[in-house]
Design a protein around this motif. Structure first.
Motif, PDB file in Angstrom:
ATOM      1  N   GLY A  63       4.842 -12.874  -5.699  1.00  0.00           N
ATOM      2  CA  GLY A  63       3.442 -12.544  -5.846  1.00  0.00           C
ATOM      3  C   GLY A  63       2.896 -13.108  -7.147  1.00  0.00           C
ATOM      4  O   GLY A  63       3.579 -13.857  -7.858  1.00  0.00           O
ATOM      5  N   SER A  64       1.677 -12.747  -7.482  1.00  0.00           N
ATOM      6  CA  SER A  64       1.022 -13.328  -8.645  1.00  0.00           C
ATOM      7  C   SER A  64       1.769 -13.035  -9.938  1.00  0.00           C
ATOM      8  O   SER A  64       1.850 -13.882 -10.827  1.00  0.00           O
ATOM      9  N   ASN A  65       2.319 -11.846 -10.072  1.00  0.00           N
ATOM     10  CA  ASN A  65       3.043 -11.485 -11.293  1.00  0.00           C
ATOM     11  C   ASN A  65       4.260 -10.609 -10.996  1.00  0.00           C
ATOM     12  O   ASN A  65       4.682  -9.802 -11.805  1.00  0.00           O
ATOM     13  N   TYR A  66       4.826 -10.784  -9.814  1.00  0.00           N
ATOM     14  CA  TYR A  66       5.967  -9.967  -9.416  1.00  0.00           C
ATOM     15  C   TYR A  66       6.816 -10.710  -8.395  1.00  0.00           C
ATOM     16  O   TYR A  66       6.358 -11.638  -7.728  1.00  0.00           O
ATOM     17  N   THR A  67       8.075 -10.305  -8.296  1.00  0.00           N
ATOM     18  CA  THR A  67       8.996 -10.875  -7.315  1.00  0.00           C
ATOM     19  C   THR A  67       8.966 -10.044  -6.035  1.00  0.00           C
ATOM     20  O   THR A  67       8.615  -8.854  -6.047  1.00  0.00           O
ATOM     21  N   THR A  85       9.245  -4.979  -4.449  1.00  0.00           N
ATOM     22  CA  THR A  85       8.540  -5.798  -5.432  1.00  0.00           C
ATOM     23  C   THR A  85       8.900  -5.299  -6.823  1.00  0.00           C
ATOM     24  O   THR A  85       9.039  -4.084  -7.040  1.00  0.00           O
ATOM     25  N   ARG A  88       7.223  -8.949 -13.088  1.00  0.00           N
ATOM     26  CA  ARG A  88       7.843  -9.869 -14.043  1.00  0.00           C
ATOM     27  C   ARG A  88       7.580  -9.374 -15.467  1.00  0.00           C
ATOM     28  O   ARG A  88       6.667  -8.604 -15.706  1.00  0.00           O
ATOM     29  N   ASP A 122       0.589  -5.149  -2.386  1.00  0.00           N
ATOM     30  CA  ASP A 122       0.283  -6.119  -3.432  1.00  0.00           C
ATOM     31  C   ASP A 122      -0.534  -5.495  -4.561  1.00  0.00           C
ATOM     32  O   ASP A 122      -0.315  -5.803  -5.732  1.00  0.00           O
ATOM     33  N   ARG A 126       0.854  -5.735  -8.335  1.00  0.00           N
ATOM     34  CA  ARG A 126       0.123  -6.457  -9.380  1.00  0.00           C
ATOM     35  C   ARG A 126      -0.208  -5.553 -10.552  1.00  0.00           C
ATOM     36  O   ARG A 126      -0.373  -6.018 -11.685  1.00  0.00           O
TER      37      ARG A 126
END
Length: 331
Positions: A63-67, A85, A88, A122, A126
Motif C-alpha cells: 500500500g501507500s505506506n504499508y506492506t 497490513t 512501514r 486501507d 494508511r
C-alpha cells in the motif's frame, strides 16, 4: 516470531479449499449452548485462544505506506488465512496499535482473501495501524467448515485466535488492540469484546448487534436472505429453539449467549454507524445498542446516515474518518 514460507501464488484458488460444504457430521456437532459467553470467558481465562505465530503465505503489492501479506494462523487446530497490513517505518514505543478486522457475510465459496473491504482496510492501514482481516473457517482457502456466526461458535473462535495472534506478534503493542466489524462482523466484534475486556475499543458498522430475541423476532430484511446460505445452516436456529425454547420462553439460556447481556463488562467504548436505508440490518439494532451503552459510559459515538445503505457507500469517507479518529484517540 513470523515464519516465512515460499510465495504461493495459487494459494487463493478455490480448488485448494478444504471447506466448501457443511458436512452432516460438522452440523451434528453444533449446539447453541456452545455460544455461551461465560463459557467462552472461561476458555479465554485459561489461555484457550492463544492464536499462533503469523505464517506468511503470499506477499502482495504494498500500500501507500504499508506492506500487505496473506498470512495464516492456527484456530482450533485449523489453518485460518488472513490479510495482514503493517505500517512501514519505525514503530512507536511498545509496538504498533492494531485492529482485528471482522468482515460481514460473504458467500464462503466465493470469498477471496484479497477481495472485499479493500478501501476500508486501507484507511486504517494508511493511518498507522496494523490490521488483520481473518477469512474465518471455511472461507476461501481457510480450513474448517463455514457454519455461520450466530448459532455455531467457530467464527467467534477464529476472531479470538486472530486477536491472540496479533498479541504474539513482536511488531504489535498488545495493550493497543481494537476491533472493527461490519454486519455479521459487528456481531463477532461485540462478542469478542464481551469475552476479552482487555480490548480497548471497537467500531461497528451496520452491525447485527441485537440480542437473540431481536435476532429471531425483529430482524426484518428488505433484501431476501442470501440464497448462498445453505438450508442446513439456516436450520441451526430451528434446532436450537426445538432444544432450548425461544428467548422469550427461556431467557436465562439465551441471555448467556448474547453479548448484549455483558455490556457493562466491556473494556472500552464502542462507536456505532448505520444507514437508514440498510436493506440487511434493522436500524433498531443500532439504536437499541446505543441506548444500552450510553448510560454505561460505553458509547463512543452513534452515527445514523440518512438514506445510506448497508455498506455506507454514500458516506464512506466520513465514516472511515470518524472511525480512524476514534481509534487514534482510544488506542
Amino acid at each position: 516470531m513470523i515464519r516465512l514460507l515460499p510465495l504461493l501464488p495459487v494459494l487463493l484458488l478455490p480448488s485448494l479449499s478444504v471447506a466448501s460444504a457443511q458436512s452432516a457430521a460438522a452440523l451434528a456437532r453444533v449446539d447453541a449452548a456452545q455460544m455461551s459467553i461465560p463459557a467462552a470467558r472461561q476458555t479465554f481465562q485459561k489461555g484457550g485462544y492463544p492464536g499462533s505465530a503469523l505464517t506468511v503465505r503470499q506477499t502482495l503489492a504494498a500500500g501507500s505506506n504499508y506492506t500487505r501479506q496473506v498470512v495464516s494462523y492456527q484456530s482450533d487446530g485449523l489453518r485460518i488465512n488472513a490479510l495482514l497490513t503493517v505500517p512501514r517505518g519505525t514503530p512507536p514505543r511498545g509496538g504498533w496499535p492494531a485492529i482485528v478486522f471482522n468482515h460481514g457475510y460473504v458467500p464462503p465459496k466465493v470469498y477471496r482473501t484479497t477481495e472485499r473491504y479493500v478501501a476500508y482496510q486501507d484507511a486504517f492501514a494508511r493511518a498507522g495501524f496494523v490490521t488483520l482481516k481473518s477469512d474465518y473457517r471455511g472461507h476461501g482457502s481457510s480450513q474448517g467448515e463455514a457454519l455461520g456466526g450466530y448459532y455455531a461458535p467457530g467464527y467467534t473462535t477464529d476472531v479470538m485466535n486472530a486477536l491472540g495472534s496479533l498479541r504474539r506478534d513482536p511488531r504489535v503493542n498488545p495493550a493497543r488492540i481494537g476491533m472493527w466489524g461490519h454486519s455479521m462482523g459487528g456481531f463477532l466484534s461485540l462478542r469478542a469484546m464481551a469475552i476479552d475486556p482487555s480490548v480497548k475499543a471497537g467500531v461497528i458498522w451496520a452491525g447485527v448487534v441485537g440480542d437473540y430475541d431481536q435476532l429471531m423476532n425483529s430482524w426484518t430484511r428488505r433484501a431476501p436472505v442470501p440464497a448462498s446460505i445453505p438450508s442446513a445452516v439456516l436450520n441451526l436456529r430451528r434446532q436450537a429453539v426445538a432444544k432450548y425454547g425461544t428467548p422469550r420462553d427461556n431467557p436465562t439460556f439465551w441471555n448467556k449467549l448474547s453479548a448484549n447481556t455483558y455490556l457493562r463488562d466491556l473494556g472500552g467504548p464502542l462507536q456505532l454507524h448505520i444507514g437508514t436505508n440498510d436493506e440487511d440490518v434493522p436500524v433498531a439494532f443500532h439504536t437499541t445498542l446505543a441506548a444500552q451503552l450510553r448510560p454505561l459510559g460505553k458509547l463512543g459515538g452513534s452515527y445514523v446516515y440518512p438514506g445510506d445503505n448497508h455498506n455506507l457507500s454514500g458516506n464512506l469517507r466520513v465514516a472511515l474518518d470518524r472511525s480512524v479518529k476514534f481509534f487514534r484517540e482510544r488506542l
